[in-house]
Design a protein around this motif. Structure first.
Motif, PDB file in Angstrom:
ATOM      1  N   ARG A 184      -1.938   8.794  40.300  1.00  0.00           N
ATOM      2  CA  ARG A 184      -0.882   7.896  40.181  1.00  0.00           C
ATOM      3  C   ARG A 184      -0.665   6.778  38.403  1.00  0.00           C
ATOM      4  O   ARG A 184      -1.882   6.488  39.120  1.00  0.00           O
ATOM      5  CB  ARG A 184      -0.463   7.159  41.266  1.00  0.00           C
TER       6      ARG A 184
ATOM      7  N   VAL B 153       2.480  12.175  45.781  1.00  0.00           N
ATOM      8  CA  VAL B 153       3.503  13.543  45.599  1.00  0.00           C
ATOM      9  C   VAL B 153       3.886  15.161  46.347  1.00  0.00           C
ATOM     10  O   VAL B 153       2.670  15.536  46.966  1.00  0.00           O
ATOM     11  CB  VAL B 153       1.931  13.921  44.702  1.00  0.00           C
TER      12      VAL B 153
ATOM     13  N   THR C 137       6.901  13.634  40.456  1.00  0.00           N
ATOM     14  CA  THR C 137       6.306  12.913  40.166  1.00  0.00           C
ATOM     15  C   THR C 137       5.266  12.102  38.482  1.00  0.00           C
ATOM     16  O   THR C 137       5.517  11.595  38.438  1.00  0.00           O
ATOM     17  CB  THR C 137       5.524  11.939  40.747  1.00  0.00           C
TER      18      THR C 137
END
Ligand SMILES: [Zn+2]
Length: 179
Positions: free
Chosen positions: A62, A132, A138
């Protein structure tokens, strides 16, 4: 004898044939951001060799503030150290790679998330936001997040990709763009 012992033996093999990479721009001019999952290793699925690309890994791959900070620092460092080596005004492309079967996806379940929060002290909202479940969604969101950061150098482009654990194949979800 510890669990590290066989890995130290592997390192001994490695060091015998080792040639150090020279300090220079990463040869691919890429930075890879991906998940810490042990089935998802960009050195293997992208064939990266020493000196090719910095890799930043966290749960899910991320774009967190820490990742944005690291990319900012790498861009600054490259500009300082290797300005003379740049053929044009571009520094890096950041490839964000999310993957199928990601363990962070378990945190999408409220019961699981609650248990995990109790056990680890992590905030439930943060876990939910980081999960996710669909990597195609995402990864596009994280490309936008990085591109929107005022900290991102205009010399850095960003692309998004999904790695399929079942096939080993990477597909591009967002083509490289500059901020
Ligand atoms: Zn993962």
């Amino acid at each position: 004898m510890t669990r590290m012992t066989p890995l130290l033996e592997r390192n001994e093999q490695f060091a015998r044939a080792y040639t150090p990479a020279a300090l220079g721009l990463p040869t691919t001019q890429m930075i890879v951001v991906t998940c810490l999952d042990h089935r998802v290793d960009p050195a293997i699925f992208l064939g990266l060799r020493l000196g090719d690309a910095p890799v930043i890994r966290n749960a899910g791959g991320r774009v967190t503030q820490a990742v944005i900070d690291d990319i900012g620092y790498l861009a600054f460092l490259a500009g300082q150290l290797f300005a003379g080596q740049l053929t044009d005004d571009r520094l890096f492309e950041v490839a964000i790679v999310h993957h199928t079967q990601c363990g962070t996806g378990l945190a999408a379940d409220p019961g699981f998330r609650h248990q995990a929060a109790e056990a680890t002290g992590l905030a439930e909202a943060a876990m939910e936001a980081a999960a996710v479940t669909d990597p195609h969604i995402t990864v596009k969101a994280d490309v936008e997040r990085l591109l929107a950061s005022p900290r991102l150098s205009p010399k850095v482009s960003v692309s998004g990709h999904v790695y399929d654990i079942a096939t080993g194949r990477l597909t591009t979800a967002a083509e490289a763009r500059y901020p």
